[in-house]
Design a protein around this motif. Structure first.
Motif, PDB file in Angstrom:
ATOM      1  N   ALA A   1     -71.149 -63.280  67.120  1.00 58.79           N
ATOM      2  CA  ALA A   1     -69.895 -63.144  67.875  1.00 58.79           C
ATOM      3  C   ALA A   1     -69.787 -64.201  68.974  1.00 58.79           C
ATOM      4  O   ALA A   1     -68.687 -64.674  69.284  1.00 58.79           O
ATOM      5  CB  ALA A   1     -69.792 -61.747  68.474  1.00 58.79           C
TER       6      ALA A   1
ATOM      7  N   PHE B   1     -62.998 -61.130  64.646  1.00 58.86           N
ATOM      8  CA  PHE B   1     -63.293 -59.752  64.243  1.00 58.86           C
ATOM      9  C   PHE B   1     -62.036 -58.933  63.941  1.00 58.86           C
ATOM     10  O   PHE B   1     -62.138 -57.767  63.583  1.00 58.86           O
ATOM     11  CB  PHE B   1     -64.169 -59.064  65.301  1.00 58.86           C
TER      12      PHE B   1
ATOM     13  N   PRO C   1     -63.859 -54.768  66.187  1.00 60.29           N
ATOM     14  CA  PRO C   1     -63.617 -55.046  64.774  1.00 60.29           C
ATOM     15  C   PRO C   1     -62.438 -54.214  64.280  1.00 60.29           C
ATOM     16  O   PRO C   1     -62.066 -53.208  64.896  1.00 60.29           O
ATOM     17  CB  PRO C   1     -64.913 -54.606  64.091  1.00 60.29           C
TER      18      PRO C   1
END
Length: 198
Positions: A39, A47, A71
Motif C-alpha cells: 500500500a 484499493f 478496500p
C-alpha cells in the motif's frame, strides 16, 4: 543452502502494485504486513477495486490496519477451509485482468494458488510473498492425510500416527511437503523431535 537445490521448492517474491482495476489479496497472519507494505507503494485509489480476504489467526492482529486501506471489500475468515467456498465463487466470477496477491504462510499461499489455478487464473497474474511462520503443510505419503502447521522434524502424522521425516520436496498439486516414515524398519527406533520450522 539445500533449499536452493530442491527444484520443487516454491520461490517467493515481494508484492508490488500491478496495473489493473481488480485486485484480490489473500493473506494470513503476518501476510497482512506484505499488503500494508504494498500500500505504501501503490498509487492513489489502488484499493478502490480491491478485495482483501484475511485469516488473522488467534491473535486477530492487523485487521484495523487492513480496514484503514479502505478496500472495496474486506472479508475476515477463521481458516482457509472456511473461506474456500467464498474464494472459489470470487474466482469464478472474476473479471478478465484480475490480479491476485498471496501473502503469508506457505500453506496459505500454496492452497490459494491451487484454487486460483483451478479457476483458470493465469500464474503470471499472481504474486506471492512469504511472511511469518515457516510451519509446513505436510502430506503423509502412506495414508495421504494432510497435517497442517508442522514445525518439528520428525513429525507425527495426524491421521495414521506414523513418525514422518518431513522432506524438502514440495508438491504444488497438493500444496504440501511430503512426509515419509522415518522408522519403517524398526518402529521402536524413535529419533528426538526438534523444532525445525518455527
Amino acid at each position: 543452502m539445500a533449499a536452493k537445490t530442491i527444484i520443487s521448492r516454491p520461490i517467493y517474491g515481494t508484492l508490488s502494485p500491478q496495473p489493473g482495476k481488480h485486485h484480490l489479496f489473500i493473506a494470513d497472519a503476518e501476510g497482512a504486513l506484505a499488503i500494508i507494505d504494498l500500500a505504501g507503494k501503490a498509487p492513489s485509489g489502488f484499493f478502490d477495486g480491491a478485495e482483501i480476504v484475511f485469516i488473522p489467526g488467534p491473535e486477530g492482529k492487523h485487521i484495523a490496519a487492513l480496514e484503514a486501506l479502505k478496500p472495496m471489500q474486506l472479508h475476515v475468515a477463521p481458516s482457509f477451509a472456511s473461506l474456500l467456498p467464498r474464494l472459489k465463487q470470487t474466482l469464478a466470477n472474476a473479471h478478465m485482468g484480475l490480479r491476485v496477491y498471496l501473502a503469508g504462510t506457505e500453506g496459505l499461499i500454496g492452497q490459494a494458488m491451487q484454487a486460483a489455478l483451478e479457476a483458470g487464473i493465469d500464474h503470471t497474474s499472481m504474486q506471492t510473498e512469504h511472511r511469518g511462520s515457516l510451519a509446513r503443510r505436510m502430506q503423509c505419503v502412506h495414508c495421504k492425510g494432510i497435517t497442517e502447521n508442522v514445525t518439528t522434524q520428525p513429525a507425527t502424522c495426524s491421521h495414521c500416527g506414523l513418525l514422518l521425516l518431513v522432506r524438502d520436496h514440495y508438491s504444488r498439486r497438493l500444496a504440501a511437503f511430503q512426509g515419509v516414515c522415518i522408522n519403517a524398519e524398526d518402529r521402536s527406533e524413535i529419533p528426538p523431535m526438534e523444532e525445525a520450522f518455527p
